[in-house]
Design a protein around this motif. Structure first.
Motif, short mmCIF file in Angstrom:
data_model
loop_
_atom_site.label_atom_id
_atom_site.label_comp_id
_atom_site.label_asym_id
_atom_site.label_seq_id
_atom_site.Cartn_x
_atom_site.Cartn_y
_atom_site.Cartn_z
N ALA A 1 0.84 -1.19 0.00
CA ALA A 1 0.00 0.00 0.00
C ALA A 1 0.88 1.25 0.00
N GLY A 2 0.78 2.05 -1.06
CA GLY A 2 1.54 3.28 -1.15
C GLY A 2 0.80 4.45 -0.53
N GLU A 3 1.31 5.65 -0.76
CA GLU A 3 0.68 6.86 -0.25
C GLU A 3 -0.76 6.96 -0.74
N GLY A 4 -1.68 7.11 0.21
CA GLY A 4 -3.08 7.25 -0.15
C GLY A 4 -3.76 5.98 -0.60
N GLU A 5 -3.17 4.84 -0.30
CA GLU A 5 -3.74 3.55 -0.70
C GLU A 5 -4.02 2.67 0.52
N VAL A 6 -4.88 1.69 0.32
CA VAL A 6 -5.09 0.64 1.31
C VAL A 6 -4.85 -0.70 0.65
N ILE B 1 -9.99 -4.79 4.51
CA ILE B 1 -8.76 -4.01 4.56
C ILE B 1 -7.72 -4.72 5.40
N ALA B 2 -6.54 -4.94 4.82
CA ALA B 2 -5.44 -5.61 5.52
C ALA B 2 -4.41 -4.64 6.07
N ALA B 3 -4.27 -3.48 5.42
CA ALA B 3 -3.29 -2.49 5.87
C ALA B 3 -3.63 -1.14 5.27
N LEU B 4 -3.23 -0.09 5.99
CA LEU B 4 -3.43 1.27 5.53
C LEU B 4 -2.10 1.87 5.13
N GLY B 5 -2.06 2.48 3.95
CA GLY B 5 -0.85 3.16 3.52
C GLY B 5 -0.73 4.53 4.16
N PRO B 6 0.38 5.21 3.98
CA PRO B 6 0.57 6.56 4.54
C PRO B 6 -0.49 7.53 4.03
N GLY B 7 -0.97 8.37 4.94
CA GLY B 7 -1.91 9.41 4.56
C GLY B 7 -3.35 8.98 4.47
N VAL B 8 -3.67 7.76 4.87
CA VAL B 8 -5.05 7.26 4.78
C VAL B 8 -5.75 7.45 6.13
N SER B 9 -6.94 8.01 6.09
CA SER B 9 -7.77 8.13 7.29
C SER B 9 -9.20 7.77 6.93
N GLY B 10 -10.01 7.54 7.94
CA GLY B 10 -11.41 7.24 7.72
C GLY B 10 -11.72 5.78 7.49
N TRP B 11 -10.69 4.94 7.45
CA TRP B 11 -10.86 3.51 7.27
C TRP B 11 -10.00 2.78 8.30
N ALA B 12 -10.35 1.51 8.59
CA ALA B 12 -9.60 0.74 9.58
C ALA B 12 -9.35 -0.66 9.06
N VAL B 13 -8.26 -1.26 9.55
CA VAL B 13 -7.98 -2.65 9.21
C VAL B 13 -9.17 -3.51 9.64
N GLY B 14 -9.59 -4.39 8.76
CA GLY B 14 -10.74 -5.25 9.02
C GLY B 14 -12.03 -4.77 8.42
N ASP B 15 -12.10 -3.50 7.99
CA ASP B 15 -13.32 -3.00 7.36
C ASP B 15 -13.65 -3.81 6.11
N GLU B 16 -14.93 -4.13 5.94
CA GLU B 16 -15.38 -4.82 4.74
C GLU B 16 -15.69 -3.78 3.67
N VAL B 17 -15.08 -3.94 2.50
CA VAL B 17 -15.15 -2.93 1.45
C VAL B 17 -15.34 -3.58 0.09
N CYS B 18 -15.71 -2.76 -0.88
CA CYS B 18 -15.59 -3.12 -2.29
C CYS B 18 -14.92 -1.94 -2.98
N ALA B 19 -14.36 -2.18 -4.15
CA ALA B 19 -13.51 -1.15 -4.73
C ALA B 19 -13.51 -1.18 -6.24
N LEU B 20 -13.39 0.00 -6.81
CA LEU B 20 -13.16 0.18 -8.25
C LEU B 20 -11.65 0.15 -8.47
N LEU B 21 -11.21 -0.62 -9.46
CA LEU B 21 -9.78 -0.82 -9.69
C LEU B 21 -9.40 -0.48 -11.13
N ALA B 22 -8.13 -0.13 -11.33
CA ALA B 22 -7.58 -0.04 -12.68
C ALA B 22 -7.00 -1.37 -13.11
N GLY B 23 -6.93 -2.32 -12.20
CA GLY B 23 -6.41 -3.66 -12.45
C GLY B 23 -6.07 -4.31 -11.13
#
Length: 325
Positions: A25-30, A69-91
């Motif tokens: 997870a890079g800057e702004g990523e989970v 969510i398994a890990a939070l990258g730098p600069g991420v807030s509002g989410w926590a490890v373990g949150d159930e999510v779905c996501a739009l991806l570029a790949g």
């Protein structure tokens, strides 16, 4: 981790389940532990060598996923490890883990299980951005959806009905049309047997469609223009019928019509984040209330992605095909 890799473009057998390096997870990523992904036409094009991932994105196929969510990258807030999510991806959805820009995350909607949630991000973001944000479908207008039984089509029917539009669809055969009717479609057109322009005009008193959502491109361009109402809007999101066609600009002017063509995968992160935020605001309450539902044809273990691609290419399904880890 393991992921579906494509060493050489080709048929479904080109999809190989292999061990690959874990993403970070890079800057702004989970980092998301993937529960499921879904098959899209774009994945088939990528497998065939016709649709490379945008620069900097994962080289593995998969334009959406659900998971935790398994890990939070730098600069991420509002989410926590373990949150159930779905996501739009570029790949990268065809994998056990994927790094996701935080602006492309969505919570799993109330009433939807974690695996089924993988059927939502790509279709909902595609339909909402094109039919509503760009084409501006309004209550009382008529929407024509080509490929009404597809993942995109089944979502477009439901969202358009939810805002009070009339929905016409094209699909191949009575079984697919019957399913479209169950979802709320008002005008059912079998493209194998019927002329969609004539059928639509008959159903609308000659007016035509205010908005057309098109997956065919060149093959349908002239007839789509014929099918548009005055002040109509044609949204092209696919090129299954080719990339080049002749356009009668006189007819376009006479109808004061507009044609747009958009893709989602290569958009800048801020544009994707804006679409995802709009979906969360406008669509997620409809899903949570049960007025709009993901339509899933079936699920395959992710290592059986080749079989899922064969099923999509056979066009025997209605709705989405999922891949589970």
């Amino acid at each position: 981790m393991h992921a579906i890799t494509i060493e050489q473009p080709g048929g479904p057998e080109a999809l190989v389940w292999a061990e690959v390096p874990d993403p970070v997870a890079g800057e702004g990523e989970v980092l998301v532990d993937v529960a499921a992904s879904a098959v899209n036409r774009a994945d088939i094009l990528q497998r065939q060598g016709f649709y490379d991932p945008p620069p900097g994105s994962s080289r593995y196929p998969g334009l959406e996923c659900s998971g935790r969510i398994a890990a939070l990258g730098p600069g991420v807030s509002g989410w926590a490890v373990g949150d159930e999510v779905c996501a739009l991806l570029a790949g990268g959805g065809y994998a056990e883990r994927v790094a996701v820009p935080v602006g492309q995350l969505l919570p799993v909607p109330a009433g939807v299980d974690l695996v089924t949630a993988a059927a939502l991000p790509e279709v909902v973001c595609t339909v909402w951005s094109n039919v509503f944000m760009v084409a501006g479908l309004r209550p009382g207008e008529t929407l024509l959806v080509h490929g009404g039984s597809s993942g995109i089509g089944t979502m477009a029917i439901q969202l358009a009905k939810a805002v009070g539009a009339t929905v016409a669809v094209t699909a191949g055969g009575p079984e697919k049309l019957a399913r479209c009717k169950e979802l709320g479609a008002d005008v059912l057109i079998d493209y194998r047997e019927q002329d969609f322009v004539a059928e639509l005009r008959a159903a609308t008193g000659g007016a035509g469609a205010d908005v057309i959502l098109d997956i065919m491109g060149a093959k349908y361009l002239a007839r789509n223009l014929d099918a548009l109402a005055v002040n109509g809007r044609l949204a092209v999101i696919g090129l299954q019928g080719g990339v080049k066609a002749e356009l009668n600009l006189g007819a376009l002017l006479a109808k004061r019509a507009a044609i747009t063509a958009t893709s989602l995968r290569a958009r800048p992160l801020d544009e994707k984040a804006a679409i995802v935020a709009a979906v969360r605001e406008h669509v997620w309450p409809l899903v949570a209330s049960g007025r709009v539902n993901p339509v899933v044809h079936g699920a395959f273990p992710m290592r059986e992605a080749p079989e899922a691609h064969r099923t999509m290419e056979s066009s025997t399904h209605v709705g989405k095909l999922l891949l589970t880890t």
